[in-house]
Design a protein around this motif. Sequence first.
Motif, PDB file in Angstrom:
ATOM      1  N   MET A   4      59.156 -29.273  -6.426  1.00  0.00           N
ATOM      2  CA  MET A   4      58.090 -28.297  -6.627  1.00  0.00           C
ATOM      3  C   MET A   4      56.751 -28.966  -6.336  1.00  0.00           C
ATOM      4  SD  MET A   4      59.059 -26.111 -10.021  1.00  0.00           S
ATOM      5  CE  MET A   4      59.240 -27.554 -11.072  1.00  0.00           C
ATOM      6  N   LEU A   5      55.778 -28.166  -5.942  1.00  0.00           N
ATOM      7  CA  LEU A   5      54.456 -28.694  -5.622  1.00  0.00           C
ATOM      8  C   LEU A   5      53.419 -28.096  -6.565  1.00  0.00           C
ATOM      9  CD1 LEU A   5      52.754 -30.446  -3.667  1.00  0.00           C
ATOM     10  CD2 LEU A   5      52.411 -28.370  -2.304  1.00  0.00           C
ATOM     11  N   TYR A   6      52.778 -28.968  -7.338  1.00  0.00           N
ATOM     12  CA  TYR A   6      51.696 -28.562  -8.223  1.00  0.00           C
ATOM     13  C   TYR A   6      50.374 -29.044  -7.641  1.00  0.00           C
ATOM     14  CZ  TYR A   6      54.953 -27.509 -12.112  1.00  0.00           C
ATOM     15  OH  TYR A   6      55.940 -26.979 -12.915  1.00  0.00           O
ATOM     16  N   PRO A  65      43.425 -27.896 -18.323  1.00  0.00           N
ATOM     17  CA  PRO A  65      42.913 -29.278 -18.319  1.00  0.00           C
ATOM     18  C   PRO A  65      44.007 -30.281 -18.679  1.00  0.00           C
ATOM     19  CG  PRO A  65      42.152 -28.092 -20.271  1.00  0.00           C
ATOM     20  CD  PRO A  65      42.849 -27.090 -19.399  1.00  0.00           C
ATOM     21  N   LEU A  66      44.041 -31.361 -17.951  1.00  0.00           N
ATOM     22  CA  LEU A  66      45.028 -32.421 -18.165  1.00  0.00           C
ATOM     23  C   LEU A  66      44.246 -33.718 -18.362  1.00  0.00           C
ATOM     24  CD1 LEU A  66      48.100 -32.998 -18.160  1.00  0.00           C
ATOM     25  CD2 LEU A  66      47.904 -33.434 -15.705  1.00  0.00           C
ATOM     26  N   GLN A  67      44.080 -34.096 -19.628  1.00  0.00           N
ATOM     27  CA  GLN A  67      43.279 -35.274 -19.969  1.00  0.00           C
ATOM     28  C   GLN A  67      44.031 -36.549 -19.626  1.00  0.00           C
ATOM     29  OE1 GLN A  67      41.498 -35.267 -23.906  1.00  0.00           O
ATOM     30  NE2 GLN A  67      41.732 -37.481 -24.039  1.00  0.00           N
ATOM     31  N   ASP A  68      43.308 -37.509 -19.012  1.00  0.00           N
ATOM     32  CA  ASP A  68      43.905 -38.800 -18.672  1.00  0.00           C
ATOM     33  C   ASP A  68      44.506 -39.444 -19.913  1.00  0.00           C
ATOM     34  OD1 ASP A  68      42.847 -38.376 -16.155  1.00  0.00           O
ATOM     35  OD2 ASP A  68      41.223 -39.827 -16.374  1.00  0.00           O
ATOM     36  N   LEU A  82      48.569 -40.630 -12.301  1.00  0.00           N
ATOM     37  CA  LEU A  82      49.638 -41.179 -13.153  1.00  0.00           C
ATOM     38  C   LEU A  82      49.924 -40.275 -14.342  1.00  0.00           C
ATOM     39  CD1 LEU A  82      49.335 -45.064 -13.522  1.00  0.00           C
ATOM     40  CD2 LEU A  82      51.351 -43.734 -12.954  1.00  0.00           C
ATOM     41  N   THR A  83      48.880 -39.766 -14.975  1.00  0.00           N
ATOM     42  CA  THR A  83      49.050 -38.850 -16.103  1.00  0.00           C
ATOM     43  C   THR A  83      49.850 -37.627 -15.664  1.00  0.00           C
ATOM     44  OG1 THR A  83      47.010 -39.577 -17.180  1.00  0.00           O
ATOM     45  CG2 THR A  83      47.846 -37.398 -17.796  1.00  0.00           C
ATOM     46  N   ALA A  84      49.520 -37.089 -14.495  1.00  0.00           N
ATOM     47  CA  ALA A  84      50.226 -35.911 -13.984  1.00  0.00           C
ATOM     48  C   ALA A  84      51.704 -36.211 -13.759  1.00  0.00           C
ATOM     49  CB  ALA A  84      49.564 -35.440 -12.688  1.00  0.00           C
ATOM     50  N   PHE A  85      52.012 -37.361 -13.161  1.00  0.00           N
ATOM     51  CA  PHE A  85      53.416 -37.714 -12.926  1.00  0.00           C
ATOM     52  C   PHE A  85      54.161 -37.971 -14.236  1.00  0.00           C
ATOM     53  CE2 PHE A  85      52.461 -38.750  -8.380  1.00  0.00           C
ATOM     54  CZ  PHE A  85      53.440 -37.933  -7.826  1.00  0.00           C
ATOM     55  N   ARG A  86      53.463 -38.495 -15.231  1.00  0.00           N
ATOM     56  CA  ARG A  86      54.108 -38.682 -16.533  1.00  0.00           C
ATOM     57  C   ARG A  86      54.491 -37.343 -17.155  1.00  0.00           C
ATOM     58  NH1 ARG A  86      50.384 -43.153 -19.722  1.00  0.00           N
ATOM     59  NH2 ARG A  86      51.302 -45.041 -18.829  1.00  0.00           N
ATOM     60  N   VAL A  91      57.963 -33.498  -9.944  1.00  0.00           N
ATOM     61  CA  VAL A  91      57.059 -32.620  -9.208  1.00  0.00           C
ATOM     62  C   VAL A  91      56.234 -33.458  -8.236  1.00  0.00           C
ATOM     63  CG1 VAL A  91      55.016 -31.145  -9.486  1.00  0.00           C
ATOM     64  CG2 VAL A  91      56.920 -30.921 -11.075  1.00  0.00           C
ATOM     65  N   SER A  92      55.952 -32.900  -7.067  1.00  0.00           N
ATOM     66  CA  SER A  92      54.989 -33.507  -6.146  1.00  0.00           C
ATOM     67  C   SER A  92      53.625 -32.867  -6.408  1.00  0.00           C
ATOM     68  CB  SER A  92      55.418 -33.270  -4.698  1.00  0.00           C
ATOM     69  OG  SER A  92      56.637 -33.925  -4.424  1.00  0.00           O
ATOM     70  N   PHE A  93      52.554 -33.575  -6.049  1.00  0.00           N
ATOM     71  CA  PHE A  93      51.206 -33.091  -6.342  1.00  0.00           C
ATOM     72  C   PHE A  93      50.314 -33.059  -5.109  1.00  0.00           C
ATOM     73  CE2 PHE A  93      52.584 -34.276 -10.565  1.00  0.00           C
ATOM     74  CZ  PHE A  93      52.057 -33.254 -11.333  1.00  0.00           C
ATOM     75  N   LEU A  94      49.675 -31.902  -4.917  1.00  0.00           N
ATOM     76  CA  LEU A  94      48.581 -31.780  -3.961  1.00  0.00           C
ATOM     77  C   LEU A  94      47.327 -32.185  -4.722  1.00  0.00           C
ATOM     78  CD1 LEU A  94      47.054 -30.864  -1.418  1.00  0.00           C
ATOM     79  CD2 LEU A  94      47.257 -28.504  -2.249  1.00  0.00           C
ATOM     80  N   VAL A  95      46.744 -33.322  -4.358  1.00  0.00           N
ATOM     81  CA  VAL A  95      45.621 -33.905  -5.089  1.00  0.00           C
ATOM     82  C   VAL A  95      44.337 -33.740  -4.280  1.00  0.00           C
ATOM     83  CG1 VAL A  95      44.673 -36.049  -6.042  1.00  0.00           C
ATOM     84  CG2 VAL A  95      47.128 -35.569  -6.242  1.00  0.00           C
ATOM     85  N   VAL A  96      43.332 -33.138  -4.936  1.00  0.00           N
ATOM     86  CA  VAL A  96      42.050 -32.897  -4.271  1.00  0.00           C
ATOM     87  C   VAL A  96      40.916 -33.332  -5.194  1.00  0.00           C
ATOM     88  CG1 VAL A  96      40.535 -31.147  -3.267  1.00  0.00           C
ATOM     89  CG2 VAL A  96      43.001 -30.950  -2.979  1.00  0.00           C
ATOM     90  N   GLY A  97      39.971 -34.081  -4.651  1.00  0.00           N
ATOM     91  CA  GLY A  97      38.787 -34.487  -5.397  1.00  0.00           C
ATOM     92  C   GLY A  97      37.697 -33.431  -5.299  1.00  0.00           C
ATOM     93  N   CYS A  98      36.705 -33.541  -6.161  1.00  0.00           N
ATOM     94  CA  CYS A  98      35.616 -32.556  -6.217  1.00  0.00           C
ATOM     95  C   CYS A  98      34.495 -32.852  -5.224  1.00  0.00           C
ATOM     96  CB  CYS A  98      35.030 -32.511  -7.634  1.00  0.00           C
ATOM     97  SG  CYS A  98      36.131 -31.721  -8.804  1.00  0.00           S
TER      98      CYS A  98
END
Length: 193
Positions: A4-6, A65-68, A82-86, A91-98
């Motif tokens: 799955m992709l989050y 919100p997902l706090q580190d 890392l927090t997201a993978f924990r 799950v795979s992650f599409l990661v985007v910065g602001c």
Amino acid sequence: MMYMLYGLVVCGGKSTRMGTDKSLLNYHGKPQREHLFEMLSSICEETYLSCNREQYPTIHPQYNPLQDDEDLGDIGPMAGVLTAFRRFPAVSFLVVGCDYPSLHTQDLQDLVSAYWEVGHSVAYYNSEAQTVEPLLAVYHARIADHLINNFKTERYSLRSVLEEVSANKLLPFSPERLKSIDTSAEYRAWKDR
């Protein structure tokens, strides 16, 4: 095997050069983190805002919100990934910065399409700097162990992780849309355009 992709909007940085929280800057009529959350939500099964302890109380629950994790310390964007993978190990992650106000939904869709096609981590490639963009990337679930090992050996660069796992490089349709805005002068110039 495909996972799955989050979506993960990374907004927990210090924004030292900008002098203010970059995730709160208004480029599109709302805070950038909310704008990006909506973009990723149109593409991903679920989306989260990766944030630090100070930001967490300021984010409405509708933005997930997902706090580190506290034990990760102040290691930059790797803490958010890392927090997201924990939390979501399969799950795979599409990661985007602001930092990317000119980013289009199509740019993200192209990144996701490349991920589904190759079944591996993929990142936009900045040909001018000759490097991958770690905050414009899909991190495949299989690299979680690699991230953990790098953390244990105090190597906190997401760019290095992507290079070490030979992430596929994707050239952007429009490099200008992937320009990072990092200083208050750049922000003012973008707004004045």
